[in-house]
Design a protein around this motif. Structure first.
Motif, PDB file in Angstrom:
ATOM      1  N   ILE A  86       0.847  -1.188   0.000  1.00 17.77           N
ATOM      2  CA  ILE A  86       0.000   0.000   0.000  1.00 17.77           C
ATOM      3  C   ILE A  86       0.889   1.246   0.000  1.00 17.77           C
ATOM      4  CG2 ILE A  86      -1.738   1.291   1.313  1.00 17.77           C
ATOM      5  CD1 ILE A  86      -2.638  -1.411   2.470  1.00 17.77           C
ATOM      6  N   PRO A  87       0.682   2.169  -0.940  1.00 16.33           N
ATOM      7  CA  PRO A  87       1.580   3.333  -1.082  1.00 16.33           C
ATOM      8  C   PRO A  87       1.305   4.425  -0.056  1.00 16.33           C
ATOM      9  CG  PRO A  87      -0.123   3.425  -2.745  1.00 16.33           C
ATOM     10  CD  PRO A  87      -0.325   2.117  -2.025  1.00 16.33           C
ATOM     11  N   GLU A  88       1.522   4.085   1.196  1.00 13.50           N
ATOM     12  CA  GLU A  88       1.311   5.033   2.275  1.00 13.50           C
ATOM     13  C   GLU A  88       2.210   4.656   3.441  1.00 13.50           C
ATOM     14  OE1 GLU A  88      -2.379   6.669   5.097  1.00 13.50           O
ATOM     15  OE2 GLU A  88      -2.788   5.528   3.258  1.00 13.50           O
ATOM     16  N   TYR A  89       2.798   5.667   4.081  1.00 11.67           N
ATOM     17  CA  TYR A  89       3.737   5.395   5.171  1.00 11.67           C
ATOM     18  C   TYR A  89       3.044   4.652   6.311  1.00 11.67           C
ATOM     19  CZ  TYR A  89       7.220   6.025   8.838  1.00 11.67           C
ATOM     20  OH  TYR A  89       8.135   5.791   9.836  1.00 11.67           O
ATOM     21  N   GLY A  90       3.731   3.584   6.772  1.00  6.98           N
ATOM     22  CA  GLY A  90       3.215   2.801   7.889  1.00  6.98           C
ATOM     23  C   GLY A  90       2.174   1.776   7.514  1.00  6.98           C
TER      24      GLY A  90
ATOM     25  N   GLY B 206      17.428  13.179   4.805  1.00  4.42           N
ATOM     26  CA  GLY B 206      17.469  14.611   4.587  1.00  4.42           C
ATOM     27  C   GLY B 206      16.375  15.137   3.691  1.00  4.42           C
ATOM     28  N   ASN B 207      15.422  14.264   3.313  1.00  9.35           N
ATOM     29  CA  ASN B 207      14.329  14.679   2.443  1.00  9.35           C
ATOM     30  C   ASN B 207      13.002  14.343   3.117  1.00  9.35           C
ATOM     31  OD1 ASN B 207      12.280  14.261   0.120  1.00  9.35           O
ATOM     32  ND2 ASN B 207      14.005  15.262  -0.892  1.00  9.35           N
ATOM     33  N   GLY B 208      12.077  15.274   3.127  1.00 12.42           N
ATOM     34  CA  GLY B 208      10.829  15.079   3.854  1.00 12.42           C
ATOM     35  C   GLY B 208       9.731  14.407   3.067  1.00 12.42           C
ATOM     36  N   THR B 209       9.954  14.130   1.778  1.00 12.18           N
ATOM     37  CA  THR B 209       8.894  13.570   0.944  1.00 12.18           C
ATOM     38  C   THR B 209       9.035  12.059   0.809  1.00 12.18           C
ATOM     39  OG1 THR B 209      10.172  13.912  -1.079  1.00 12.18           O
ATOM     40  CG2 THR B 209       8.733  15.700  -0.364  1.00 12.18           C
ATOM     41  N   PHE B 210       7.911  11.408   0.510  1.00  7.21           N
ATOM     42  CA  PHE B 210       7.882   9.967   0.261  1.00  7.21           C
ATOM     43  C   PHE B 210       7.563   9.723  -1.208  1.00  7.21           C
ATOM     44  CE2 PHE B 210       7.273  10.283   4.777  1.00  7.21           C
ATOM     45  CZ  PHE B 210       7.844   9.139   5.312  1.00  7.21           C
ATOM     46  N   ASN B 211       8.141   8.664  -1.761  1.00  8.30           N
ATOM     47  CA  ASN B 211       7.875   8.285  -3.152  1.00  8.30           C
ATOM     48  C   ASN B 211       7.647   6.778  -3.209  1.00  8.30           C
ATOM     49  OD1 ASN B 211       7.753   7.818  -5.883  1.00  8.30           O
ATOM     50  ND2 ASN B 211       9.856   8.450  -6.322  1.00  8.30           N
ATOM     51  N   TYR B 212       6.401   6.384  -3.385  1.00 12.30           N
ATOM     52  CA  TYR B 212       6.070   4.964  -3.534  1.00 12.30           C
ATOM     53  C   TYR B 212       5.834   4.594  -5.000  1.00 12.30           C
ATOM     54  CZ  TYR B 212       5.414   4.844   1.523  1.00 12.30           C
ATOM     55  OH  TYR B 212       5.617   4.921   2.883  1.00 12.30           O
TER      56      TYR B 212
ATOM     57  N   GLU C 220       8.394  -2.471   5.687  1.00 14.74           N
ATOM     58  CA  GLU C 220       8.815  -1.078   5.616  1.00 14.74           C
ATOM     59  C   GLU C 220       9.694  -0.791   6.826  1.00 14.74           C
ATOM     60  OE1 GLU C 220       6.542   2.449   3.944  1.00 14.74           O
ATOM     61  OE2 GLU C 220       6.153   2.666   6.110  1.00 14.74           O
ATOM     62  N   LEU C 221      10.920  -0.400   6.552  1.00 13.24           N
ATOM     63  CA  LEU C 221      11.896  -0.153   7.609  1.00 13.24           C
ATOM     64  C   LEU C 221      12.229   1.332   7.664  1.00 13.24           C
ATOM     65  CD1 LEU C 221      14.122  -0.940   9.685  1.00 13.24           C
ATOM     66  CD2 LEU C 221      15.643  -1.290   7.732  1.00 13.24           C
TER      67      LEU C 221
ATOM     68  N   GLU D 135      18.545  12.426  11.320  1.00 13.13           N
ATOM     69  CA  GLU D 135      17.913  12.138  10.032  1.00 13.13           C
ATOM     70  C   GLU D 135      17.403  10.697   9.990  1.00 13.13           C
ATOM     71  OE1 GLU D 135      20.061  15.190   6.946  1.00 13.13           O
ATOM     72  OE2 GLU D 135      20.972  13.210   7.180  1.00 13.13           O
ATOM     73  N   GLN D 136      16.567  10.403   8.984  1.00 12.05           N
ATOM     74  CA  GLN D 136      16.058   9.050   8.820  1.00 12.05           C
ATOM     75  C   GLN D 136      15.917   8.726   7.342  1.00 12.05           C
ATOM     76  OE1 GLN D 136      12.047   8.921  10.576  1.00 12.05           O
ATOM     77  NE2 GLN D 136      11.146   9.159   8.540  1.00 12.05           N
ATOM     78  N   MET D 137      15.867   7.430   7.047  1.00 10.66           N
ATOM     79  CA  MET D 137      15.519   6.966   5.710  1.00 10.66           C
ATOM     80  C   MET D 137      14.498   5.846   5.880  1.00 10.66           C
ATOM     81  SD  MET D 137      16.722   3.712   5.177  1.00 10.66           S
ATOM     82  CE  MET D 137      17.843   2.580   6.014  1.00 10.66           C
ATOM     83  N   VAL D 138      13.714   5.597   4.812  1.00 11.61           N
ATOM     84  CA  VAL D 138      12.671   4.573   4.828  1.00 11.61           C
ATOM     85  C   VAL D 138      12.820   3.723   3.573  1.00 11.61           C
ATOM     86  CG1 VAL D 138      10.194   4.089   4.953  1.00 11.61           C
ATOM     87  CG2 VAL D 138      11.133   6.126   6.094  1.00 11.61           C
TER      88      VAL D 138
END
Length: 534
Positions: free
Chosen positions: A328-332, A421-427, A393-394, A443-446
């Motif tokens: 599903i293209p949504e965080y979490g 360092g980037n606040g946007t998500f791209n699924y 999703e990690l 910072e974080q990465m997903v």
């Protein structure tokens, strides 16, 4: 599929003269190439790739190790012979085939504490003493082949840091810096001799696929070629939509393919490979190599290094083949959502408050013996059990010093849905790769992947000193499937690894013993405690 490689495509214009080189840098001869069925001898030899002599751990006596080349679909059959004799460095080792996903052959991944029957992890920093080399799998049906004319051993470009002190000493030092940077095994160090630099030879009018391979133990590099653009077409073995840049940052363990168009005046141009270390410069040809057009003098370049106007941004890279993150293209909203928080406490790394220590019994052997649940798998807190055929999703965040951290997952490529360092998500069309920058403090990465390759797989920082300091966990993917799949198919020789290793004496293991720790104490007062082996 392009393994351990980066391709560079250079375009632009610059006019500069050349002066006769004091270094007598000459084009490299075509390097030796080994096929998929071959023998590698791991031994010790004194070399001076930057003009400073030291004993090193090498494959077939050379640095970097010889190129292993194959065609997509080939079967690898490689014999590795241990001929190590230098007591100041480790004399036992394993080989990890970085970028190969070992689907169905998890036991051959080479990550010692996850897979091999040993009581301590053989330090990954053996690589820092020279045990590293490129492996390329060529695809005869490459859909981007129309973009380049030349793609052979001469266009494989290895990038490495180099140390004048053995890693068995430096592993005790909290925070150390490489002595020099090597391109294709050659470089110079600050204050050192004008030793030979690597030369990449091109012919005006041709297009070259440069396969850039970062074999770094620690620093990331800013790579560029004066007067030329680079068109990125691959990241970590995964084709990307072509993207033109004039500089790219490459982290330890990453690979890029870039296309270089040799359409500039036929002179010499500096190849620049600046590490993220304090006070790094290009003075005296340090952190550099040479791009030499056919007909140019044997001379050091005099080209200038303007500030980049179009540096690579990871978020601008997009997968070419079957783009899109799974689930599903949504965080979490993945099947399994993991959050790992990394902290650096006085040089030791903790993931969710646990520092990785190698288990006394490797995780694969635990699984084959019947362990299935997290509570049954050691070390507690460092093994994460994942169900089969689930979207994971990690999210990984870091605090403390030591970043940015390149994170590598064995056994999989993954989609980078959020870059550090980037606040946007791209699924929809994120870059797909197997080493990603997790950023630095705060910072974080997903990332996302599907658990379709059973087995225990390392997830770790690819800075070797950080892995040695506990920056790792093991993803135990579908233990029941692992046991069913491997218990009958594993070679009998694998069963002998634990008894053989456990029978070795400290002198047979090597590593310098107490002497290495004492030498480290002469370098710095910020030290890790001595190894329990010594």
């Amino acid at each position: 599929m392009f393994i351990l490689i980066l391709i560079a495509f250079l375009v632009s214009s610059i006019n500069a003269a050349s002066i006769v080189s004091r270094s007598q840098s000459y084009p490299l001869s075509q390097p030796a190439v080994l096929g998929p069925k071959t023998r590698l001898a791991v031994g010790n030899k004194v070399i001076a790739p930057d003009g400073f002599e030291r004993s090193a751990t090498l494959v077939d006596g050379v640095f970097p190790g010889p190129l292993i080349a194959a065609q997509k679909g080939d079967h690898f059959d490689i014999e590795v012979a241990n001929e190590l004799t230098d007591d100041s460095m480790f004399k036992v080792t394993s080989v990890h085939w970085h970028g190969l996903y070992q689907n169905g052959t998890n036991y051959a991944d080479g990550a010692s504490s996850a897979l091999i029957g040993i009581t301590v992890i053989i330090p990954s920093n053996m690589k820092c003493d020279g045990l590293r080399g490129p492996l390329v799998i060529y695809d005869p049906q490459d859909p981007l082949a129309h973009m380049y004319d030349v793609d052979d051993a001469s266009t494989v470009v290895t990038l490495a840091d180099w140390y004048h002190t053995a890693a068995t000493v430096l592993r005790y030092v909290i925070g150390n810096t490489a002595s020099s940077t090597l391109v294709n095994g050659l470089g110079r160090y600050a204050g050192g001799p004008m030793s030979d630099l690597a030369v990449i030879s091109v012919e005006q009018g041709k297009r070259y696929r440069l396969r850039l391979v970062s074999m770094s133990c620690d620093p990331n590099f800013q790579f560029s070629i004066d007067g030329h653009n680079l068109t990125v077409i691959e990241a970590d073995g995964q084709l990307t939509e072509p993207l033109m840049v004039d500089q790219l940052q490459i982290f330890a363990g990453q690979r890029y393919s870039v296309v270089l168009v040799a359409d500039k005046p036929a002179i010499n141009y500096w190849i620049r490979n600046l590490p993220n270390t304090n006070d790094a410069t290009y003075e005296g040809g340090t952190n550099s190599a040479i791009l030499r057009y056919k007909g140019a003098q044997n001379a050091d370049p005099t080209t200038v290094n303007p500030a980049p106007k179009n540096p690579l941004q990871e978020t601008n890279l997009h997968a070419l083949i079957k783009p899109g993150a799974p689930g599903i293209p949504e965080y979490g909203k993945a099947d399994i959502n993991l959050n790992l928080s990394v902290a650096n406490v006085f040089g030791t790394f903790y993931i969710n408050n646990v520092t990785f220590t190698p288990p006394t019994v490797p995780v694969l052997l635990q699984i084959l013996s019947g362990a299935q649940e997290p509570s049954q798998l050691l070390q507690n807190g460092s093994v994460i059990v994942l169900e089969a055929n689930k979207v994971v999703e990690l999210t990984l965040s870091t605090t403390g010093r030591g970043g940015p951290h390149p994170i590598h997952l064995h056994g999989h490529a993954f989609d980078v849905v959020q870059s550090a360092g980037n606040g946007t998500f791209n699924y929809v069309n994120p870059v797909r790769r197997d080493v990603v920058n997790a950023g630095g403090n705060g910072e974080q990465m997903v990332i996302r992947w599907t658990t379709d390759n059973s087995g225990p797989w390392f997830l770790h920082c690819h800075i070797d000193w950080h892995l040695d300091a506990g920056f790792a966990v093991i993803m135990a993917e579908s233990p029941s499937d692992t046991r069913t799949q491997l218990i009958e198919s594993m070679p009998h020789d694998w069963d002998q690894l634990c008894p053989i290793f456990d029978s070795l004496s400290p002198s047979q293991l090597g590593g310098g013993g107490r002497k290495s720790y004492e030498e480290a104490a002469n370098i710095s007062t910020l030290l890790f405690p001595p190894s329990p082996l010594h």
